[in-house]
Design a protein around this motif. Structure first.
Motif, PDB file in Angstrom:
ATOM      1  N   UNK A   1     -14.912   3.125   6.474  1.00 59.67           N
ATOM      2  CA  UNK A   1     -14.865   1.816   6.607  1.00 59.67           C
ATOM      3  C   UNK A   1     -14.498   1.251   7.921  1.00 59.67           C
ATOM      4  N   UNK A   2     -14.846  -0.039   8.158  1.00 57.78           N
ATOM      5  CA  UNK A   2     -14.395  -0.806   9.198  1.00 57.78           C
ATOM      6  C   UNK A   2     -13.003  -1.050   9.156  1.00 57.78           C
ATOM      7  N   UNK A   3     -12.132  -0.962  10.305  1.00 59.65           N
ATOM      8  CA  UNK A   3     -10.817  -1.146  10.432  1.00 59.65           C
ATOM      9  C   UNK A   3     -10.497  -2.341  11.346  1.00 59.65           C
ATOM     10  N   UNK A   4      -9.607  -3.066  10.516  1.00 59.06           N
ATOM     11  CA  UNK A   4      -9.377  -4.536  11.053  1.00 59.06           C
ATOM     12  C   UNK A   4      -7.962  -4.555  11.254  1.00 59.06           C
ATOM     13  N   UNK A   5      -7.373  -5.061  12.419  1.00 59.86           N
ATOM     14  CA  UNK A   5      -5.888  -5.138  12.740  1.00 59.86           C
ATOM     15  C   UNK A   5      -5.226  -6.456  12.170  1.00 59.86           C
ATOM     16  N   UNK A   6      -4.289  -6.356  11.097  1.00 61.31           N
ATOM     17  CA  UNK A   6      -3.885  -7.519  10.596  1.00 61.31           C
ATOM     18  C   UNK A   6      -2.704  -8.145  11.447  1.00 61.31           C
ATOM     19  N   UNK A   7      -3.073  -9.258  11.670  1.00 61.02           N
ATOM     20  CA  UNK A   7      -2.319 -10.125  12.504  1.00 61.02           C
ATOM     21  C   UNK A   7      -2.095  -9.317  13.928  1.00 61.02           C
ATOM     22  N   UNK A   8      -3.130  -8.804  14.322  1.00 60.55           N
ATOM     23  CA  UNK A   8      -3.167  -7.720  15.522  1.00 60.55           C
ATOM     24  C   UNK A   8      -2.420  -6.296  14.988  1.00 60.55           C
ATOM     25  N   UNK A   9      -2.231  -5.611  16.289  1.00 56.18           N
ATOM     26  CA  UNK A   9      -1.379  -4.339  15.790  1.00 56.18           C
ATOM     27  C   UNK A   9      -0.079  -4.583  15.558  1.00 56.18           C
ATOM     28  N   UNK A  10       0.269  -5.351  14.357  1.00 56.01           N
ATOM     29  CA  UNK A  10       1.718  -6.095  13.975  1.00 56.01           C
ATOM     30  C   UNK A  10       2.769  -4.953  13.931  1.00 56.01           C
TER      31      UNK A  10
ATOM     32  N   UNK B   1      -1.442   0.417   4.724  1.00 58.06           N
ATOM     33  CA  UNK B   1      -0.611   1.028   5.545  1.00 58.06           C
ATOM     34  C   UNK B   1      -0.366   2.167   5.298  1.00 58.06           C
ATOM     35  N   UNK B   2      -0.378   2.681   4.111  1.00 58.95           N
ATOM     36  CA  UNK B   2       0.111   4.098   3.585  1.00 58.95           C
ATOM     37  C   UNK B   2      -1.240   4.923   3.656  1.00 58.95           C
ATOM     38  N   UNK B   3      -0.818   6.263   4.141  1.00 54.30           N
ATOM     39  CA  UNK B   3      -1.967   7.141   4.162  1.00 54.30           C
ATOM     40  C   UNK B   3      -2.811   7.499   2.911  1.00 54.30           C
ATOM     41  N   UNK B   4      -2.021   7.479   1.653  1.00 58.92           N
ATOM     42  CA  UNK B   4      -2.732   7.830   0.428  1.00 58.92           C
ATOM     43  C   UNK B   4      -3.570   6.283   0.148  1.00 58.92           C
ATOM     44  N   UNK B   5      -3.162   5.057   0.540  1.00 57.30           N
ATOM     45  CA  UNK B   5      -3.992   4.149   0.324  1.00 57.30           C
ATOM     46  C   UNK B   5      -5.186   4.076   1.139  1.00 57.30           C
ATOM     47  N   UNK B   6      -5.005   4.622   2.433  1.00 53.70           N
ATOM     48  CA  UNK B   6      -6.372   4.735   3.389  1.00 53.70           C
ATOM     49  C   UNK B   6      -7.339   5.528   2.635  1.00 53.70           C
ATOM     50  N   UNK B   7      -6.704   6.757   2.336  1.00 50.29           N
ATOM     51  CA  UNK B   7      -7.750   8.013   1.819  1.00 50.29           C
ATOM     52  C   UNK B   7      -8.422   7.227   0.376  1.00 50.29           C
ATOM     53  N   UNK B   8      -7.500   6.571  -0.162  1.00 50.50           N
ATOM     54  CA  UNK B   8      -8.098   5.945  -1.615  1.00 50.50           C
ATOM     55  C   UNK B   8      -9.463   4.987  -1.120  1.00 50.50           C
TER      56      UNK B   8
ATOM     57  N   UNK C   1     -11.096   4.725   1.442  1.00 46.78           N
ATOM     58  CA  UNK C   1     -12.126   5.755   2.154  1.00 46.78           C
ATOM     59  C   UNK C   1     -13.226   6.387   0.907  1.00 46.78           C
ATOM     60  N   UNK C   2     -12.375   6.944   0.035  1.00 43.02           N
ATOM     61  CA  UNK C   2     -13.157   7.451  -1.004  1.00 43.02           C
ATOM     62  C   UNK C   2     -13.990   6.590  -2.084  1.00 43.02           C
ATOM     63  N   UNK C   3     -13.369   5.277  -2.083  1.00 43.33           N
ATOM     64  CA  UNK C   3     -13.934   4.294  -2.773  1.00 43.33           C
ATOM     65  C   UNK C   3     -15.102   3.658  -1.961  1.00 43.33           C
ATOM     66  N   UNK C   4     -15.332   3.978  -0.990  1.00 43.74           N
ATOM     67  CA  UNK C   4     -16.276   3.230   0.084  1.00 43.74           C
ATOM     68  C   UNK C   4     -15.912   1.963   0.222  1.00 43.74           C
ATOM     69  N   UNK C   5     -14.840   1.479   0.329  1.00 41.13           N
ATOM     70  CA  UNK C   5     -14.532   0.126   0.834  1.00 41.13           C
ATOM     71  C   UNK C   5     -15.130  -0.195   2.212  1.00 41.13           C
TER      72      UNK C   5
END
Length: 276
Positions: free
Chosen positions: A16-25, A247-254, A256-260
C-alpha cells in the motif's frame, strides 16, 4: 523541504502507498511545515491535510474548528483573520518523546508558524514529484460551498486541476460530506474524489456503493477491523480503498493483507518499516 530518500514504489495492490496524516504528526506538531518535512524525509508516498477558511477567506491547514488545541490562542478559525492566526504559536503544545515541548526545543522560528494550503502546495510543487496529496475540506462551516470554490482557485493557480501530471502533486479531495464532493465534481471534474466514511456511518457504503463520480472510499480503520469484507466489496467495483488512521502494527498488517491501496498514518516512518 529537503530532498527525501526515495521510498519503494507502490505496486498495483501490492505494498500500500503510505500517506502522512497531517504530516508525521506523531513526531512533529500536526499541520506544520516541520511535520510534512519529517514525513517527506521518511520517503512517504503522500501527505494529508485538512483545510478551513479564515474570516478573510484564506485556506489554512488546521483540523479543528477552534484553534485552542493546537495553538496558544483561542477562538473559531472562521471568525479570525489570517493575520491574527499567524500571530499564534502552532508548535509549543506538542510534547517530544523526552517530555520536553517544542517551545523548549525550538531553534527554528519557522517551526510554530501557521501553514496555509498555498504554502504547503508550493513546497510540494517545488519537489517536482508526483506525491499523493490528500486535501480534506472540513464541514459543516458557515462558509458552505465557498470552501470548495477557494480550494479550486488555489489548485488552478498551481496547475493542479487537470488530473495527475508527471512531476506535480497528485491531488485528491476528500470529505465526509457528499454535497461537498458533488460541488468539487462540478468545479474541477478531473480532480479525483474520496468519500470518507467513519465507523458510525450507514452501512450502505459498506457494500461497495459510492456517490456518482466518486471512485475512492476512505474507510475508518475501525470498519476494517470489524468488517474486513468491505474492502473487497469496493475493490470488486473497481474502487480504490484508503484507510485511516492506521497507527497500530496489527492494523498495518491487516491493511496490507487485505490489499488496500493507501494507508494513512500519524506514524508513516513506522508503517514503512513494517511494510519493508
Amino acid at each position: 523541504m529537503e530532498a527525501r530518500a526515495a521510498g519503494p514504489p507502490p505496486g498495483d495492490r501490492g505494498r500500500p502507498r503510505v500517506v502522512a496524516h497531517r504530516g508525521a504528526s506523531a513526531e512533529e506538531p500536526e499541520h506544520t511545515l516541520a511535520a510534512y518535512t519529517r514525513a517527506y524525509s521518511h520517503g512517504v508516498d503522500g501527505i494529508e491535510c485538512d483545510v478551513r477558511l479564515t474570516a478573510d477567506h484564506h485556506l489554512v491547514c488546521v483540523h479543528d474548528r477552534r484553534v485552542d488545541r493546537t495553538s496558544n490562542g483561542n477562538g473559531v478559525i472562521s471568525t479570525l483573520e489570517l493575520a491574527r492566526l499567524e500571530e499564534l504559536d502552532w508548535a509549543s503544545w506538542k510534547e517530544l518523546d523526552d517530555g520536553s515541548s517544542k517551545e523548549d526545543a525550538d531553534v527554528d522560528p519557522e517551526r510554530g508558524r501557521l501553514l496555509t494550503l498555498r504554502r504547503l502546495l508550493d513546497s510540494l510543487v517545488a519537489q517536482h514529484e508526483p506525491l499523493l496529496t490528500l486535501i480534506e475540506t472540513k464541514h459543516p462551516t458557515r462558509y458552505g460551498g465557498l470552501v470548495e470554490r477557494q480550494l479550486v482557485t488555489v489548485l488552478r493557480d498551481l496547475g493542479l486541476t487537470s488530473g495527475d501530471l508527471p512531476q506535480l502533486p497528485h491531488v485528491r479531495v476528500m470529505s465526509f460530506s457528499i454535497l461537498a464532493l458533488m460541488r468539487m465534481r462540478g468545479l474541477a471534474p478531473q480532480v479525483p474524489l474520496v468519500y470518507l466514511v467513519e465507523a458510525s456511518a450507514p452501512r450502505f457504503s459498506w457494500d461497495g456503493s459510492l456517490p456518482r463520480g466518486v471512485n475512492i472510499i476512505g474507510l475508518d480503520v475501525r470498519i476494517v477491523r470489524r468488517t474486513p469484507s468491505v474492502v473487497r466489496a469496493h475493490q470488486r467495483r473497481g474502487h480504490e480503498v484508503y484507510v485511516w488512521t492506521v497507527n497500530e502494527p496489527d492494523d498495518v498488517r491487516r491493511c496490507a493483507d487485505l490489499g488496500v491501496d493507501v494507508i494513512i498514518s500519524d506514524r508513516p516512518g513506522d508503517v514503512l518499516g513494517l511494510l519493508g
